[in-house]
Design a protein around this motif. Sequence first.
Motif, mmCIF file in Angstrom:
data_model
loop_
_atom_site.group_PDB
_atom_site.id
_atom_site.type_symbol
_atom_site.label_atom_id
_atom_site.label_comp_id
_atom_site.label_asym_id
_atom_site.label_seq_id
_atom_site.Cartn_x
_atom_site.Cartn_y
_atom_site.Cartn_z
ATOM 1 N N GLU A 133 -4.141 1.871 6.326
ATOM 2 C CA GLU A 133 -2.682 1.763 6.254
ATOM 3 C C GLU A 133 -2.271 0.931 5.042
ATOM 4 O O GLU A 133 -2.720 -0.210 4.889
ATOM 5 C CB GLU A 133 -2.145 1.107 7.524
ATOM 6 N N PRO A 134 -1.390 1.445 4.173
ATOM 7 C CA PRO A 134 -0.889 0.618 3.077
ATOM 8 C C PRO A 134 0.214 -0.324 3.553
ATOM 9 O O PRO A 134 1.123 0.082 4.263
ATOM 10 C CB PRO A 134 -0.339 1.640 2.078
ATOM 11 N N MET A 135 0.103 -1.587 3.192
ATOM 12 C CA MET A 135 1.152 -2.581 3.399
ATOM 13 C C MET A 135 1.666 -2.913 2.001
ATOM 14 O O MET A 135 0.952 -3.510 1.193
ATOM 15 C CB MET A 135 0.579 -3.826 4.087
ATOM 16 N N VAL A 136 2.891 -2.530 1.698
ATOM 17 C CA VAL A 136 3.347 -2.486 0.304
ATOM 18 C C VAL A 136 4.431 -3.519 0.018
ATOM 19 O O VAL A 136 5.484 -3.525 0.661
ATOM 20 C CB VAL A 136 3.845 -1.072 -0.056
ATOM 21 N N THR A 137 4.163 -4.353 -0.977
ATOM 22 C CA THR A 137 5.113 -5.348 -1.453
ATOM 23 C C THR A 137 5.839 -4.797 -2.680
ATOM 24 O O THR A 137 5.196 -4.331 -3.624
ATOM 25 C CB THR A 137 4.395 -6.649 -1.837
ATOM 26 N N LEU A 138 7.163 -4.896 -2.676
ATOM 27 C CA LEU A 138 7.943 -4.394 -3.803
ATOM 28 C C LEU A 138 8.002 -5.390 -4.953
ATOM 29 O O LEU A 138 8.118 -4.986 -6.114
ATOM 30 C CB LEU A 138 9.363 -4.055 -3.342
ATOM 31 N N TYR A 139 7.956 -6.677 -4.655
ATOM 32 C CA TYR A 139 8.024 -7.678 -5.726
ATOM 33 C C TYR A 139 7.042 -8.807 -5.464
ATOM 34 O O TYR A 139 7.207 -9.582 -4.531
ATOM 35 C CB TYR A 139 9.434 -8.259 -5.847
ATOM 36 N N HIS A 140 6.018 -8.884 -6.320
ATOM 37 C CA HIS A 140 5.020 -9.951 -6.218
ATOM 38 C C HIS A 140 5.019 -10.730 -7.536
ATOM 39 O O HIS A 140 4.046 -10.708 -8.295
ATOM 40 C CB HIS A 140 3.636 -9.377 -5.909
ATOM 41 N N LYS A 179 4.699 3.006 5.472
ATOM 42 C CA LYS A 179 5.475 2.692 6.676
ATOM 43 C C LYS A 179 5.632 1.184 6.886
ATOM 44 O O LYS A 179 6.416 0.765 7.731
ATOM 45 C CB LYS A 179 4.808 3.294 7.920
ATOM 46 N N LEU A 180 4.903 0.384 6.140
ATOM 47 C CA LEU A 180 4.944 -1.060 6.303
ATOM 48 C C LEU A 180 5.326 -1.690 4.965
ATOM 49 O O LEU A 180 4.533 -1.727 4.023
ATOM 50 C CB LEU A 180 3.574 -1.574 6.766
ATOM 51 N N TRP A 181 6.579 -2.162 4.898
ATOM 52 C CA TRP A 181 7.161 -2.623 3.645
ATOM 53 C C TRP A 181 7.363 -4.130 3.640
ATOM 54 O O TRP A 181 7.681 -4.736 4.663
ATOM 55 C CB TRP A 181 8.518 -1.964 3.418
ATOM 56 N N ILE A 182 7.203 -4.711 2.462
ATOM 57 C CA ILE A 182 7.554 -6.098 2.197
ATOM 58 C C ILE A 182 8.466 -6.103 0.982
ATOM 59 O O ILE A 182 8.149 -5.483 -0.042
ATOM 60 C CB ILE A 182 6.303 -6.953 1.936
ATOM 61 N N THR A 183 9.588 -6.785 1.090
ATOM 62 C CA THR A 183 10.523 -6.810 -0.043
ATOM 63 C C THR A 183 10.014 -7.718 -1.153
ATOM 64 O O THR A 183 9.738 -7.276 -2.264
ATOM 65 C CB THR A 183 11.917 -7.276 0.404
ATOM 66 N N ILE A 184 9.880 -9.012 -0.839
ATOM 67 C CA ILE A 184 9.574 -10.030 -1.848
ATOM 68 C C ILE A 184 8.469 -10.932 -1.321
ATOM 69 O O ILE A 184 8.483 -11.331 -0.156
ATOM 70 C CB ILE A 184 10.829 -10.854 -2.190
ATOM 71 N N ASN A 185 7.523 -11.255 -2.185
ATOM 72 C CA ASN A 185 6.430 -12.157 -1.810
ATOM 73 C C ASN A 185 6.737 -13.584 -2.251
ATOM 74 O O ASN A 185 7.006 -13.850 -3.421
ATOM 75 C CB ASN A 185 5.127 -11.715 -2.478
ATOM 76 N N GLU A 186 6.705 -14.502 -1.283
ATOM 77 C CA GLU A 186 6.769 -15.937 -1.537
ATOM 78 C C GLU A 186 7.941 -16.361 -2.423
ATOM 79 O O GLU A 186 7.749 -16.835 -3.555
ATOM 80 C CB GLU A 186 5.452 -16.422 -2.149
ATOM 81 N N PRO A 187 9.161 -16.236 -1.923
ATOM 82 C CA PRO A 187 10.315 -16.665 -2.723
ATOM 83 C C PRO A 187 10.254 -18.139 -3.107
ATOM 84 O O PRO A 187 10.797 -18.537 -4.148
ATOM 85 C CB PRO A 187 11.515 -16.366 -1.811
#
Length: 491
Positions: A133-140, A179-187
Amino acid sequence: MKTFVAFLLTFALGSADINPRVFPDNFKFGVANAAPQIEGGWDEDGKGETIWDHLAHRHPEKIADGTGPDIASDSYHKYKEDVAMVKAMGLDHYRLSIAWSRILPTGYPDKVNQPGVQYYKNLFKELKAAGVEPMVTLYHWDLPQPLQKELGGWLNESVADLFAEYARICFGLFNDDVKLWITINEPKQVCQSGYGYGELAPAIASSGVDDYVCSRNILLAHAKAYHIYDDEFRETNKGRIAMVIDTIWYEPGSDSPADIEAAERAMQFNYGLYGHPVHIGNWPQVVIDRVAERSRLAGYPKSRLPEFSKREIDYIKGTYDYIALNHYATNMVNASDAPVKDTGYWNDIGILTWRQPQWTGGEGGWFTVVPWGLRSLLVWLKKTYGDIEILITENGYPDKTGVMEDDDRIAYFEGYLSACLDAIYEDGINLTYYTAWTIIDDWEWLGGYTWFMGMHSVNFTDPGRARAPRKSAGWFTDMVKKRCLVKNCVK
């Protein structure tokens, strides 16, 4: 033979302290990486420049070994090999990030870079074939450099709107893949380290002012992306989305009321600065009050903490489907007020941090080996925000030797995974994912290639970037297969 660090870890934990329970059937294991740290191909096939490309090229003296992410682990060309390693370890998910500048080279939504899109399409296809399963971050952390140069980066609210448009494009392009999204990593790292301390890209030093402005804008960016997903894509995508927040666990340095209050204040300034707006609404009250008072005493005409309007508070509140947590360290805390004229972020918190002499840890203050700190943090999250599903999206062990017989890393994983089992079975924490950082060595930001965090080594002096499994890869693979940490598992 075990390293001395591994001996200390084993001694500190004790075999009797390792939880023998089997992980629940719904618990998933995975690994994480980030595009700027592993992909390389920094200007290949139409990719644009990022703030980290810019920093590494213009100021190599800021990087421990003077290196940059130009090639990194070369996953842009070796992604099939990386996915094969994930599959061979029997892992459930693979956390990765999409490089904004590989999809939109300038950061603006006027031109979509099709070779970049195809790279991620190919990667997702490979993961699907492997049953991962991909767990995808949009901004790292990898803001397109034109948005920094022309707009001032995250200090400009219009970048939040541009991020939302980028997110909309990704949701549409990869609707069938993720199906598993992350918007932003570690603001916190983006803002406090990038616009406060001036350490990470874009290296702006304005602690207690610009870092708060960045925090406001990045929360709006997250909320905008969440609502776009919720309104336009959730029905067809049928996935979930959240923002990753990282934090140290802050333990009171004594049982005095002042130190207990200081530890809670530290948690609110670190995790709560982002978690409170998302889960409860608005900044934490202690943050509002302290920054306002210290701003007034220092002669500012108004608080250095920017306000949210009522509409914005309501807009940000509830923008989560789960809690995504990165954790690497624990600190002890005592109360300590800084002089009023010192208006930086840490002075606003008003604490003194320290570490127990028996704790092992790394340089720079970002890492310690204290498994019970993770358990305490998980309990705090439940107590503070309610019984919400929690996904650990990063946790891992760095060293500066690159040793292949990495018993210290094995002992680390054993201790922290045991703490996860304690939290699940003893504290009733709804913890469902554990994501190790990481499966392969990478370019570790300001550490360059001097930190090694992979369960597989990467030979960075080899043009082919050859990978090789460390001892921890075999241990982790066996653990995932039997779904427990000891020889005689207890169901």
